[in-house]
Design an enzyme around this catalytic site. Structure first.
Site, PDB file in Angstrom:
ATOM      1  N   TYR A   1       0.222  -2.852   0.303  1.00 36.22           N
ATOM      2  CA  TYR A   1       0.624  -3.649   1.056  1.00 36.22           C
ATOM      3  C   TYR A   1      -0.103  -3.379   2.291  1.00 36.22           C
ATOM      4  O   TYR A   1      -1.566  -3.324   2.071  1.00 36.22           O
ATOM      5  CB  TYR A   1       1.462  -2.439   1.845  1.00 36.22           C
ATOM      6  CG  TYR A   1       2.383  -1.794   2.961  1.00 36.22           C
ATOM      7  CD1 TYR A   1       2.976  -2.716   3.058  1.00 36.22           C
ATOM      8  CD2 TYR A   1       1.860  -1.633   4.439  1.00 36.22           C
ATOM      9  CE1 TYR A   1       3.982  -3.196   4.235  1.00 36.22           C
ATOM     10  CE2 TYR A   1       2.047  -2.098   5.536  1.00 36.22           C
ATOM     11  CZ  TYR A   1       3.682  -2.475   6.386  1.00 36.22           C
ATOM     12  OH  TYR A   1       3.956  -2.866   6.707  1.00 36.22           O
TER      13      TYR A   1
ATOM     14  N   TRP B   1      -1.516  -7.025   6.232  1.00 36.04           N
ATOM     15  CA  TRP B   1      -1.358  -7.581   6.461  1.00 36.04           C
ATOM     16  C   TRP B   1      -2.528  -8.687   6.634  1.00 36.04           C
ATOM     17  O   TRP B   1      -2.188  -9.953   6.015  1.00 36.04           O
ATOM     18  CB  TRP B   1      -1.780  -7.601   8.546  1.00 36.04           C
ATOM     19  CG  TRP B   1      -0.678  -6.895   8.548  1.00 36.04           C
ATOM     20  CD1 TRP B   1       0.522  -6.416   8.866  1.00 36.04           C
ATOM     21  CD2 TRP B   1       0.344  -7.763   9.815  1.00 36.04           C
ATOM     22  NE1 TRP B   1       1.844  -5.469   9.656  1.00 36.04           N
ATOM     23  CE2 TRP B   1       1.397  -6.457  10.849  1.00 36.04           C
ATOM     24  CE3 TRP B   1       0.025  -8.651  10.661  1.00 36.04           C
ATOM     25  CZ2 TRP B   1       2.030  -7.179  11.461  1.00 36.04           C
ATOM     26  CZ3 TRP B   1       0.822  -8.996  11.951  1.00 36.04           C
ATOM     27  CH2 TRP B   1       1.776  -8.656  12.236  1.00 36.04           C
TER      28      TRP B   1
END
Length: 772
Positions: free
Chosen positions: A120, A122
């Site tokens: 996980y 960005w």
């Protein structure tokens, strides 16, 4: 811009275009230093782009493949030395051979169900070199799949509850009320959790025009009234001229219930709308009026819970009827215990006002939370790297990683199902930092110690990298070519390479391609394409769609030379809520009844005590006590995106004595003998951290605010156990529990702490030093 052709007119300045989640920019080298400038069309550029100027050659960069000494000497297996061990530099061929052998061992002995590839984070704004997509594609093609995670740390509760009551997250957040509508139509914005610009200045894939500040200014100038219901005045910019309603953190549902009760008591709710467009009002009304528990949820009841005076609650309720009212809820509200409830109750309040589906009115979940929201959608697609087929069905809610690693085989509830946690032997991470996102970092450290092997691709020595067994140096976005684009931003960006890779860093794609070679799956992973060929392949999807519409559709070489390409956008049509309002029979909502679910028989049938069948006030367990009398608000930082480039120039410049800054109300500080600039210790039963104190009446009394994102910097006590984080990471304090049995989302926004002045010897900041 040549409007006849949509060809950009860019002067030849030697600058190269690029893009980040924080904004589109250009970069050039001047006298040996990197100069970064925002896109000239951006009305309110994000200063986070300045974090790039010192990042390329920062000493914290990972410059060569490294293997943890204990893993190299003893082989795979659980190991409590992770996070404390030294590292050995090895060559690329050797490390890829080692890694391929370990992947083969785990697959043959335990199957792909023993591999966690949630990874996980960005990562980059580029649509091809998106690390999470790269690692997922690799695991799917090389191993046949992996255990995945679902939802996000930002919106774990809302992503699950919204489909039960209105529709998907995208439909309610992205394709709904726009800033254009607010400027023109809205009379009152009732913003629970505010609309902080630091949040709406970022968007995955990039953002070319930050319009939120000017939109608020224009709406306020027309007479729109913004109401900021938050413990922090900074959750709105001054441009909005917002009224600040100081509410006790985590009590928004009580206030929403009281506002709705006041509307009903005065017969000012929209009974016709509730009858035609909603399901389950009568059952909820019985709860609201106290027929179930003997307690009407009125203003007198709510006032002592939420800290808002009874007459103020009544005044707000009386402001709403007859106005175009927009109700919004920030992500922050659902990042807490029972986080599903404010998301649901806000929809009920908007329905009671009869505003859903009106231009500039109704309910816009998360508006002001990301730059994606409040914008029109593009009329042509922006392609991304396909990830292939995952043959493993097992998954976890993203914030339950420690539970999974510490309790393999144990059952967990999620959205009406009960499933066992898989037994994970190997975790593969690229493009993220769980020691930022996750809660209770001591517990997370114990969880990662259970793995046989932990692999990380990283640009820098984050705490996650320091807990890995194999650390592979990857390029950062400025060191590679890519395409930047987002579904709600009308600019596609040619992300030119600004600098050569640091040290031995390689693109994730090239690492995975060579690893796939060793596993016999190179063709499946690459499809015979180089990185450059993939960029051309992905761009073609956008070019073909433009051509089909008869619009300017340059070939890839033209696009690359231009540096950007304007994209057409769809009409501002209000999405599914507008369509439903106009034609409820022909355009029903994607809910069980086709209507707004004020109550949900499906959720009631799950039998969850912590998420009943209608929105309700459920008191939190993690609330202040005499021992820990302050609420800690661990919100998103203003100086970086999450923990990205915490070592960047802009982020570091805002620290004091090298530490993160904690904001306290002057009265709370005075009671503790704390002055401006003092180093303070925040602590509770889970842990402690140091920070620099600043005093401000813009935070309500009884609240300490410390943003997330400071790189975790554990400091040991005399017995060799972690005593505190010396840098100021609040997640050493936060509680690692799900929002409820329904969504199991992250609940790390709020916790209870005590704060004291720290008079001991200050530990050195080691977060940005390399390991041994």
């Amino acid at each position: 811009m040549d409007h006849a052709t949509s060809r950009p007119i860019r002067p030849d300045t030697g600058r190269k275009p690029h893009s980040a989640h924080w904004g589109v920019f250009s970069a050039a080298w001047k006298n040996g230093a990197l100069d970064v400038q925002p896109h000239p069309g951006d009305p309110d550029p994000n200063p986070l782009i300045d974090n790039f100027i010192n990042a390329l050659d920062h000493p914290v960069r990972v410059t060569a493949p490294m293997v943890r000494r204990g893993w190299l000497e003893n082989g795979p297996g659980p190991d409590a030395r992770r996070g404390r061990d030294g590292y050995v530099q090895v060559g690329w061929d050797e490390v890829l051979d080692l890694l391929a052998g370990e992947l083969r061992r785990v697959k043959e002995r335990h199957g792909p169900e023993a591999v966690f590839g949630g990874s996980y984070g960005w990562s980059s704004a580029g649509r091809f070199h998106h690390a999470q997509s790269q690692v997922h594609r690799f695991l799917n093609t090389a191993l046949g799949g992996y255990v995945r995670s679902v939802n996000s740390y930002s919106a774990g509760a809302s992503a699950v509850i919204l489909p039960h009551i209105l529709g998907s997250m995208d439909d309610v957040a992205r394709r709904n009320v726009t800033w254009e509508q607010i400027v023109e139509h809205t009379d009152v914005v009732l913003a629970f959790g505010g609309m902080a610009l630091k949040n709406s200045r970022v968007a995955s894939g990039g953002i070319s025009r930050h319009i939120e500040r000017e939109s608020m200014r224009q709406a306020a100038a027309r007479g729109c009234r913004f109401i900021n219901i938050s413990p922090l005045a900074s959750d709105f910019p001054d441009d909005a001229k917002a009224d600040w309603v100081q509410g006790v953190p985590g009590t928004d549902v009580a206030l929403m219930l009281a506002l709705t009760h006041e509307l009903v008591a005065n017969r000012q709710h929209d009974e016709a709308f509730l009858a035609r467009y909603c399901e389950g009002w009568d059952g909820f009304l019985a709860y609201l009026q106290g027929h179930q528990d003997g307690q009407p949820k009125n203003a007198a009841w709510a006032a002592p819970i939420c800290g808002v005076p009874e007459d103020r609650i009544i005044d707000i309720a009386r402001l709403l009827p007859g106005k175009r009212v927009l109700v919004t809820v920030a992500h922050s509200l659902q990042r807490a215990e029972h986080g599903e409830q404010p998301v649901w109750m806000a929809a009920v309040l908007a329905a009671a006002l009869g505003q859903l589906g009106l231009p500039g009115g109704g309910y816009a979940y998360a508006l002001g939370t990301l730059a994606h929201y409040g914008k029109r959608s593009n009329a042509v697609p922006v392609a991304s790297l396909p990830q292939g087929v995952n043959g493993v069905k097992a998954f976890i809610p993203v914030a339950r990683i420690s539970d999974m690693l510490l309790h393999p085989g144990a059952p967990f509830d999620y959205n009406g199902k009960r499933m066992p946690y898989p037994h994970i032997r190997l975790a593969y991470w690229a493009g993220g930092n769980p020691f930022h996102h996750h809660q209770d970092l001591k517990r997370l450290t114990r969880a990662f110690a259970t793995l046989d092997t932990f692999i990380v691709h990283e640009i820098g020595w984050t705490a996650t990298a320091r807990h890995a067994d194999i650390v592979l140096p990857c390029t950062m976005t400025l060191e590679r070519e890519d395409i930047g684009g987002a579904p709600t931003d009308p600019l596609l960006v040619a992300m030119h390479r600004i600098a050569a890779p640091n040290g031995q860093a390689r693109d994730d794609y090239d690492i995975f391609a060579d690893l796939s070679e060793r596993l016999g799956t190179r063709q499946a992973f690459t499809e015979g394409r180089s990185s450059g060929q993939w960029l051309r392949h992905l761009y073609e999807k956008t070019r073909a769609a433009l051509q089909e519409k008869g619009l300017y559709a340059p070939d890839f070489d033209q696009f690359w030379e231009q540096g950007e390409l304007a994209l057409p956008q769809q009409d501002d049509d209000g999405g599914i809520l507008r369509a439903f309002r106009q034609d409820p029979a022909g355009k029903p909502l994607p809910t069980p009844s086709g209507k707004v679910q004020i109550s949900s028989p499906a959720i009631a049938g799950f039998g969850y005590a912590d998420c009943p069948g209608h929105p309700a006030w459920l008191a939190p367990q993690d609330a202040p006590t005499p021992a820990y009398p302050l609420f800690l608000v661990a919100n998103q930082p203003a100086t970086r995106l999450h923990s990205q480039l915490d070592f960047g120039a802009h982020s570091v410049a805002q620290k004091r004595q090298g530490r993160e800054v904690c904001t306290l109300h002057p009265r709370d500080a005075e009671a503790r003998g704390i002055a401006e600039g003092d180093i303070v210790r925040l602590f509770n039963a889970r842990g402690a951290c140091l920070a620099s104190a600043t005093l401000s009446a813009t935070v309500m009394q009884g609240v300490a605010q410390l943003p997330t994102g400071a790189w975790y910097d554990p400091v040991d006590d005399a017995d060799g156990n972690v005593a505190l984080c010396g840098h100021g990471n609040p997640n050493i304090l936060t509680r690692d529990v799900g929002t409820s049995s329904l969504a199991q989302g992250c609940s790390g926004q709020l916790t209870a702490v005590q704060v004291e002045r720290f008079d001991g010897a200050l530990p050195p900041i080691r977060a940005f030093d390399g390991p041994r």
